[in-house]
Design a protein around this motif. Structure first.
Motif, PDB file in Angstrom:
ATOM      1  N   LYS A 330      42.130  45.534  35.955  1.00 60.99           N
ATOM      2  CA  LYS A 330      41.412  46.726  36.398  1.00 60.99           C
ATOM      3  C   LYS A 330      42.356  47.918  36.518  1.00 60.99           C
ATOM      4  N   ARG A 458      35.278  49.974  39.571  1.00 62.32           N
ATOM      5  CA  ARG A 458      34.113  49.280  40.114  1.00 62.32           C
ATOM      6  C   ARG A 458      34.501  48.191  41.104  1.00 62.32           C
ATOM      7  N   TRP A 459      33.744  48.131  42.185  1.00 61.06           N
ATOM      8  CA  TRP A 459      33.847  47.018  43.114  1.00 61.06           C
ATOM      9  C   TRP A 459      32.694  46.096  42.774  1.00 61.06           C
ATOM     10  N   TRP A 460      32.987  44.866  42.359  1.00 61.37           N
ATOM     11  CA  TRP A 460      31.941  44.034  41.775  1.00 61.37           C
ATOM     12  C   TRP A 460      31.075  43.341  42.827  1.00 61.37           C
ATOM     13  N   ASN A 461      30.702  44.098  43.803  1.00 58.24           N
ATOM     14  CA  ASN A 461      29.677  43.716  44.755  1.00 58.24           C
ATOM     15  C   ASN A 461      28.751  44.929  44.846  1.00 58.24           C
ATOM     16  N   GLU A 493      35.522  44.750  32.471  1.00 58.95           N
ATOM     17  CA  GLU A 493      34.662  45.688  33.195  1.00 58.95           C
ATOM     18  C   GLU A 493      33.250  45.690  32.618  1.00 58.95           C
ATOM     19  N   ILE A 496      31.494  42.053  33.151  1.00 62.80           N
ATOM     20  CA  ILE A 496      31.057  41.784  34.518  1.00 62.80           C
ATOM     21  C   ILE A 496      29.914  42.711  34.898  1.00 62.80           C
ATOM     22  N   ASP A 497      29.971  43.961  34.435  1.00 59.27           N
ATOM     23  CA  ASP A 497      28.869  44.888  34.708  1.00 59.27           C
ATOM     24  C   ASP A 497      27.573  44.361  34.109  1.00 59.27           C
ATOM     25  N   LEU A 500      26.283  41.485  36.231  1.00 59.70           N
ATOM     26  CA  LEU A 500      25.654  41.935  37.470  1.00 59.70           C
ATOM     27  C   LEU A 500      24.318  42.600  37.207  1.00 59.70           C
ATOM     28  N   VAL A 511      27.051  37.184  44.021  1.00 60.96           N
ATOM     29  CA  VAL A 511      28.348  37.824  44.137  1.00 60.96           C
ATOM     30  C   VAL A 511      29.054  37.439  45.428  1.00 60.96           C
ATOM     31  N   GLU A 515      35.251  39.742  44.995  1.00 57.02           N
ATOM     32  CA  GLU A 515      35.299  39.174  43.659  1.00 57.02           C
ATOM     33  C   GLU A 515      35.585  37.679  43.687  1.00 57.02           C
TER      34      GLU A 515
END
Length: 540
Positions: A330, A458-461, A493, A496-497, A500, A511, A515
């Motif tokens: 990232k 991005r914060w993947w939550n 990125e 994972i986007d 989600l 989630v 992460e």
């Protein structure tokens, strides 16, 4: 007929009757007829988009082009895709756009018009000459860049296009450029220009865009300059302005998000993705980190961990390795300097000793384009990053590029200083931008002066990102909030986007927090997630 673009015709007049006379009376948005999107279009257009769809179809039936100049964020792309569904059949459509939005078009076409056979005409492996013409014949929609069009104009000029779409049409605002001349060499039944900024500096830019859509409609550029541009720009000539509005009105449709009477149903929050390509430096760093990670994972798995997270110290070591690798990747997507100098404090320097920032990050280039649009629109924006180092880099970059002192609210800022930052921003004092670390800005802030929110990384939550966005999208906000999320194409990125997005309804349970859910993946799943797509690297 050939049109001399520079010919001055001081005696030029327009003699019109019948439908053309009605057409030149102008077509205000409220008089446009809503047209329902085609059955094969996946999604539902808003009423103002349906009016634009009807307008596009109306012009096409008359054999005319136009310029859809709706404000950024009002959905020009899905509207245009719905129009293309109505048009393509025996002849294909072509979208010409800057490199930075090729992937946006590809992703939006896959989302809204998955039945259209789409071809990307770009990159070193693209077909050329006769092979390109033959390849296009088997597709409904081709997407290319202005640079590629200039190089492949001979082949693309041999195709009979149903519709040509010029996105970010300000790229053809100078009719003498290679890109503008290449666009004019295409053969199509209709040319539609898309831009949120039809006039950036001078009125002749509008002439260039509309003349590409309807050659000769506004006369030669010299006649246009003498008749309209000079009187309006130099003398504020209201008669000339009214005449120009009357002449261009039918072919130029512009709605702004600020005009709630035209778009009363606009949602309170609109989310958009902006895709960026990696530079070669970023790609090299990214690949090296992934290769090292996979080699270490293979050693770990062969020692008996079995490819899962395992338990005890081995499982903890594996999870730690996964999270550390995600962080590094990232950082590389953000900027090479973020990765190379993370944690050493050098990023706070403005002297340049910390390393060059420009031309090294595709995401930073995309960020600059977005900031340019926001500042031109006179809006305030919040810029979120989860990393203090990246926030300092962005502050430094904005100062070096724009001499703009952008405050950065992070965990190390005292409450007094924090309150001062918020008060100044809410009052519209100082910079129209506010940098915020995701954790520091997650709760307890009211920043409703911002109508734009940018998530640089991005914060993947999703819940955490939504809490940050809610600093602007909350009670007291009077404007639609547009949320811009920057994503590096072909990297973890984007993948994972997409994951989600597919599971948004189950995001909380899938989630969990942060992460950590990613650490439970097998090595094969992680390989698929992390390995770099070759198309992710900028080649122009």
């Amino acid at each position: 007929a050939e049109v001399d673009l520079d010919a001055a015709d001081e005696n030029a007049t327009l003699s019109v009757d019948g439908w053309l006379a009605d057409l030149l009376d102008g077509l205000p948005d409220e008089r446009l007829t809503e047209v329902t999107e085609p059955d094969t279009f996946v999604g539902e257009l808003r009423p103002y988009q349906r009016r634009a769809l009807g307008w596009m179809g109306f012009l096409r039936r008359l054999g005319l082009g136009g310029c859809l100049a709706d404000d950024m964020g009002l959905g020009k792309t899905p509207t245009t895709l719905a129009h293309l569904v109505n048009c393509v059949g025996e002849r294909p459509a072509l979208v010409v756009c800057p490199l930075s939005v090729v992937h946006n078009w590809e992703a939006e076409a896959a989302r809204f018009t998955p039945h259209l056979r789409t071809l990307i005409v770009h990159g070193p492996d693209r077909p050329r000459d006769d092979r390109l013409v033959a390849e296009i014949a088997g597709h409904d929609l081709a997407i290319t860049t202005y640079g590629t069009l200039s190089r492949e104009v001979d082949a693309l000029g041999r195709v009979d296009w149903e519709v040509v779409v010029c996105d970010e049409a300000q790229f053809v605002k100078n009719h003498r450029t290679k890109a503008a001349r290449a666009v004019r060499a295409l053969n199509s039944r209709q040319l539609m220009a898309l831009t949120g900024t039809p006039i950036e500096n001078r009125l002749t830019e509008l002439w260039a865009i509309l003349d590409a859509a309807n050659p000769g409609m506004l006369g030669g550029v010299t006649w246009f300059r003498d008749t309209f541009a000079n009187p309006i720009e130099n003398r504020n000539d209201e008669v000339a302005l009214e005449a120009l509005q009357r002449l261009t009105g039918p072919f130029l449709l512009r709605r702004t998000k600020a005009d709630r009477s035209l778009v009363p149903d606009l949602p309170d929050k609109v989310e958009q993705h902006h895709f960026a390509t990696l530079t070669r430096e970023q790609a090299g760093l990214y690949k090296a980190v992934v290769d090292d990670f996979l080699a270490e994972m293979e050693r770990t798995d062969s020692s008996g961990d079995g490819g899962g997270s395992g338990g005890g110290s081995e499982g903890m070591a594996r999870r730690g390795l996964v999270l550390a690798t995600l962080t590094r990747l990232k950082q590389i997507c953000n900027h090479p300097l973020h990765f190379l100098s993370a944690g050493d404090g050098a990023t706070s320097s403005r002297s340049g000793a910390a390393g060059k920032l420009t031309k090294r990050s595709g995401k930073l280039e995309r960020f600059d384009e977005l900031i340019e649009e926001l500042l031109d629109a006179g809006e305030q924006a919040l810029i979120f990053t989860q990393y203090r180092e990246m926030g300092l880099l962005l502050a430094r970059h904005l100062y070096e590029q724009r001499e703009m002192e952008v405050p950065f609210l992070h965990g190390g800022v005292t409450k007094k200083k924090r309150d001062q930052m918020v008060a100044r921003f809410q009052a519209g004092e100082g910079a129209p931008l506010q940098l915020v670390s995701l954790k520091a800005g997650g709760t307890g802030l009211n920043l409703t002066a911002a109508s734009r929110v940018i998530h640089y990384d991005r914060w993947w939550n999703p819940a955490v990102e939504d809490q940050a966005t809610d600093r602007a999208w909350r009670i007291g906000q009077k404007s639609t909030v547009f949320v811009h999320k920057l994503v590096c194409q072909g990297t973890l990125e984007e993948r994972i986007d997409a994951l989600l997005t597919e599971k948004r309804a189950l995001a909380d349970s899938v989630v969990g927090s942060g992460e950590t859910w990613l650490t439970e993946m097998s090595t094969d799943e992680l390989r698929d997630l992390l390995v770099l797509d070759a198309n992710a690297v900028v080649s122009e």
